[in-house]
Design a protein around this motif. Structure first.
Motif, PDB file in Angstrom:
ATOM      1  N   PHE A 185      44.679  17.057  18.671  1.00 18.46           N
ATOM      2  CA  PHE A 185      44.421  18.447  19.035  1.00 18.46           C
ATOM      3  C   PHE A 185      44.432  19.388  17.833  1.00 18.46           C
ATOM      4  O   PHE A 185      43.772  20.422  17.849  1.00 18.46           O
ATOM      5  CB  PHE A 185      45.441  18.934  20.075  1.00 18.46           C
ATOM      6  N   GLU A 225      56.422   9.215  21.537  1.00 22.39           N
ATOM      7  CA  GLU A 225      55.996   8.954  22.908  1.00 22.39           C
ATOM      8  C   GLU A 225      54.488   9.138  23.035  1.00 22.39           C
ATOM      9  O   GLU A 225      53.897   9.963  22.341  1.00 22.39           O
ATOM     10  CB  GLU A 225      56.701   9.910  23.864  1.00 22.39           C
ATOM     11  N   ALA A 226      53.903   8.393  23.959  1.00 23.27           N
ATOM     12  CA  ALA A 226      52.449   8.440  24.128  1.00 23.27           C
ATOM     13  C   ALA A 226      51.951   9.857  24.415  1.00 23.27           C
ATOM     14  O   ALA A 226      50.870  10.244  23.997  1.00 23.27           O
ATOM     15  CB  ALA A 226      52.013   7.488  25.233  1.00 23.27           C
ATOM     16  N   ARG A 227      52.758  10.660  25.094  1.00 28.23           N
ATOM     17  CA  ARG A 227      52.301  12.008  25.450  1.00 28.23           C
ATOM     18  C   ARG A 227      52.145  12.899  24.210  1.00 28.23           C
ATOM     19  O   ARG A 227      51.446  13.893  24.237  1.00 28.23           O
ATOM     20  CB  ARG A 227      53.241  12.651  26.455  1.00 28.23           C
ATOM     21  N   ASP A 228      52.834  12.529  23.100  1.00 30.10           N
ATOM     22  CA  ASP A 228      52.779  13.344  21.882  1.00 30.10           C
ATOM     23  C   ASP A 228      51.812  12.811  20.834  1.00 30.10           C
ATOM     24  O   ASP A 228      51.597  13.459  19.801  1.00 30.10           O
ATOM     25  CB  ASP A 228      54.172  13.439  21.259  1.00 30.10           C
ATOM     26  N   VAL A 229      51.245  11.648  21.088  1.00 30.44           N
ATOM     27  CA  VAL A 229      50.386  10.984  20.105  1.00 30.44           C
ATOM     28  C   VAL A 229      49.256  11.895  19.631  1.00 30.44           C
ATOM     29  O   VAL A 229      48.935  11.961  18.445  1.00 30.44           O
ATOM     30  CB  VAL A 229      49.802   9.692  20.724  1.00 30.44           C
ATOM     31  N   LEU A 230      48.657  12.625  20.576  1.00 26.07           N
ATOM     32  CA  LEU A 230      47.470  13.408  20.240  1.00 26.07           C
ATOM     33  C   LEU A 230      47.805  14.825  19.786  1.00 26.07           C
ATOM     34  O   LEU A 230      46.920  15.627  19.520  1.00 26.07           O
ATOM     35  CB  LEU A 230      46.514  13.438  21.434  1.00 26.07           C
ATOM     36  N   LEU A 290      42.001   4.325  26.367  1.00 26.46           N
ATOM     37  CA  LEU A 290      42.351   5.266  27.430  1.00 26.46           C
ATOM     38  C   LEU A 290      41.983   6.687  27.008  1.00 26.46           C
ATOM     39  O   LEU A 290      41.394   7.443  27.773  1.00 26.46           O
ATOM     40  CB  LEU A 290      43.847   5.184  27.749  1.00 26.46           C
ATOM     41  N   LEU A 329      39.301   8.850  29.001  1.00 20.54           N
ATOM     42  CA  LEU A 329      39.736  10.092  29.618  1.00 20.54           C
ATOM     43  C   LEU A 329      38.975  11.278  29.032  1.00 20.54           C
ATOM     44  O   LEU A 329      38.521  12.165  29.756  1.00 20.54           O
ATOM     45  CB  LEU A 329      41.245  10.262  29.417  1.00 20.54           C
ATOM     46  N   LEU A 352      36.532  13.507  31.298  1.00 23.77           N
ATOM     47  CA  LEU A 352      36.794  14.942  31.494  1.00 23.77           C
ATOM     48  C   LEU A 352      35.607  15.771  31.013  1.00 23.77           C
ATOM     49  O   LEU A 352      35.179  16.704  31.689  1.00 23.77           O
ATOM     50  CB  LEU A 352      38.061  15.365  30.746  1.00 23.77           C
ATOM     51  N   LYS A 363      51.916   8.307  30.191  1.00 26.05           N
ATOM     52  CA  LYS A 363      52.250   9.468  29.362  1.00 26.05           C
ATOM     53  C   LYS A 363      51.096   9.919  28.496  1.00 26.05           C
ATOM     54  O   LYS A 363      50.939  11.107  28.234  1.00 26.05           O
ATOM     55  CB  LYS A 363      53.477   9.154  28.502  1.00 26.05           C
ATOM     56  N   LEU A 364      50.281   8.968  28.044  1.00 19.15           N
ATOM     57  CA  LEU A 364      49.122   9.362  27.242  1.00 19.15           C
ATOM     58  C   LEU A 364      48.151  10.175  28.091  1.00 19.15           C
ATOM     59  O   LEU A 364      47.650  11.218  27.671  1.00 19.15           O
ATOM     60  CB  LEU A 364      48.414   8.129  26.667  1.00 19.15           C
ATOM     61  N   ALA A 365      47.904   9.696  29.309  1.00 19.28           N
ATOM     62  CA  ALA A 365      46.988  10.409  30.201  1.00 19.28           C
ATOM     63  C   ALA A 365      47.518  11.808  30.503  1.00 19.28           C
ATOM     64  O   ALA A 365      46.759  12.783  30.487  1.00 19.28           O
ATOM     65  CB  ALA A 365      46.791   9.619  31.491  1.00 19.28           C
ATOM     66  N   GLY A 378      49.666  13.611  28.640  1.00 17.69           N
ATOM     67  CA  GLY A 378      49.624  14.425  27.429  1.00 17.69           C
ATOM     68  C   GLY A 378      48.220  14.883  27.092  1.00 17.69           C
ATOM     69  O   GLY A 378      47.975  16.035  26.742  1.00 17.69           O
ATOM     70  N   LEU A 379      47.263  13.965  27.239  1.00 19.74           N
ATOM     71  CA  LEU A 379      45.876  14.298  26.925  1.00 19.74           C
ATOM     72  C   LEU A 379      45.333  15.300  27.933  1.00 19.74           C
ATOM     73  O   LEU A 379      44.666  16.278  27.561  1.00 19.74           O
ATOM     74  CB  LEU A 379      45.038  13.015  26.909  1.00 19.74           C
TER      75      LEU A 379
END
Lengths: 332, 332
Positions: free
Chosen positions: A131, A209-214, A234, A238, A242, B233-235, B237-238
């Motif tokens: 991002f 964590e995967a949620r913070d990767v991007l 993924l 995604l 989107l 979590k990736l999904a 977060g993204l």
């Protein structure tokens, strides 16, 4: 003086995009040699003339997306990818680039070019868009499915080196993909890897964590090839889903079409940072020669960026420095 | 007649959201008993009156997000989650719901309620939003980090049962998360799991690549807890990152604000299908009692949906049917 060999038969826009990108690069980088491997007739159809630093090696055989990688690399002796890999193995070229079958590029790297002595398993390292627009180098993205902690330690080292020397990141922040940020979290693999990275001289920022990767929390993200492939695909699925959903929403009525006209330039600007083409190719690190996988849908721009990365890889002697470091593993 | 016990101390909107959802549900489901565990004063502050099918068990102790799960479950004897789990273990309630610390819910499920005989490892099974709006049941999402092929086979079975009986999917399509669609692809775990699922009586649709997970290609997606947690979590977060990026883009100028007014209703409609609240809670399958994890940010609507799922879980006797099936593993 770098010698780059390009398999122009792979990818959605082959051979037009890689050939055009090479012509663009060759006009600027007069001291770099480019070798195009593929169907000469199709290659020559792209341009009237080819400069002296571009040569063509003719072949019509190629490895397809449906070919079983290892078998194809062993049997298709005249495939463009196999010829390119052999040129690197024999020292006739410093680095190869291909947008073909990923498994076949991995197989060609391992079977034809071979590993850097001391490196146990290689890793494919694409840059994923983030991002903040910086991108994160992800390794391994699918070359080593079952990795152990020593493999991951080597991935961290190679990724950090590449990020610093080729992508220009100063003191790259290395993260370990995990299910929580605390030190004790994870599966057996990440629990065993954490202390190795902690005591290394890398700039290890801990579990990610995967949620913070991007979000751009680290510059290099380390994981096994299974998890890395899941993350990469993924995010791509995604993102594409989107984008396409938003696109059809915006053209669903007269009112939304009108609104879309007003928001389009800004939205385009926002989505631009996720363009894969700006991030170039993925190096196959740990292979005893330059080896780059370009995205299957690479356009001329993406190819051009990847060519620049391969050139930097050679000119900065990343391979020599990696080999040197891994000759004395304790020091790493 | 189902008895549901709700830990109202966990989650971002506690205790207001779970208490209000229980009041809404209790007014409709007169034959269901609801037990609220938490700070009685705060619970009573939500409403003037509580119907006869809602009772309150008072406690002020709770497990926080920062607590180490296993230790907290063992030591905080009066924590709302621990009291709720003990009520299920002692048969005083059929199912518990909590939006608290996921690790603590998993620990309470395993240590206090225990496993269904024959089930080797339990799995947390949230529904992930998909582009087609159907959602996909993902298991395991993080309870079993290092799973073997027999664990994954059991996950597939439990997920298929839950999808059919509680979510109403007829003949659920079961997919195996993998790095390619071909049978021979993957890491050691997925290679060993594929043949087990293929010869089972489940509706196995084969390997599913991460890029297709959100397209609705299967109803139940099986993987180990590490990969599942990464996917989930990736999904999230993204999705959140893209939504917030698009939002700030739309308010970045007068022109985009005007455009945003025109496209907003349709965009909102598009994004609505990704609302976690419509998908309710995640059952912790394999535990010898009902055990549901609600999303940490659950609002009244999400809690209400989760309460309905827990009630269906009890009334349709999913636990009894799972137990029966796993008593004779060969038949599964």
């Amino acid at each position: 003086m770098a010698k780059l060999v390009v398999d122009v038969m792979g990818g959605d826009l082959a051979p037009q995009a890689p050939v055009q990108a090479v012509l663009d690069a060759a006009a600027k980088e007069l001291h770099t040699e480019y070798i195009l491997v593929g169907d000469e007739k199709k290659i020559r159809a792209v341009s009237h003339s080819f400069p002296v630093n571009v040569t063509i090696v003719h072949t019509t055989e190629q490895i397809d997306g449906t070919d079983e990688p290892v078998r194809a690399v062993r049997r298709k002796k005249n495939a463009s990818l196999v010829i390119a890999a052999e040129m690197v193995a024999e020292g006739k070229a410093d680095a190869l680039l291909s947008a073909g079958n990923t498994g076949a590029i991995v197989a060609a790297g391992l079977l034809i070019i071979g590993r850097v002595p001391g490196i146990l398993r290689p890793a494919l390292a694409p840059v994923m868009p983030t991002f903040d627009g910086r991108g994160v180098l992800l390794l391994d993205a699918g070359a080593t499915m079952d990795a152990n902690e020593e493999n991951l330690r080597q991935f961290a080292f190679m990724g950090s080196y590449y990020s610093e020397m080729i992508l220009g990141t100063s003191r790259p922040r290395v993260g370990l993909l995990n299910v929580g940020t605390e030190a004790g979290k994870g599966n057996a693999l990440t629990k065993a890897t954490f202390p190795l990275l902690e005591k290394s001289n890398l700039h290890f920022v801990g579990n990610v964590e995967a949620r913070d990767v991007l979000s751009g929390i680290c510059d290099v993200l380390v994981c096994d090839g299974f998890a890395g492939n899941v993350v990469l695909k993924l995010a791509e699925g995604l993102g594409l889903g989107l984008a396409s959903g938003i696109r059809s929403t915006l053209v669903s009525s007269f009112q939304t079409k009108l609104g879309a006209l007003l928001v389009k330039p800004q939205l385009k600007h926002f989505f631009h940072r996720f363009e894969y083409s700006e991030y170039g190719g993925a190096p196959f690190l740990g292979v005893n020669g330059g080896c780059f996988k370009a995205h299957g849908s690479s356009n001329v721009r993406a190819w051009y960026v990847a060519l620049g990365q391969a050139q930097a890889f050679v000119e900065k002697n990343l391979l020599g420095k990696l080999s040197e470091a891994f000759l004395n593993l304790e020091e790493v």
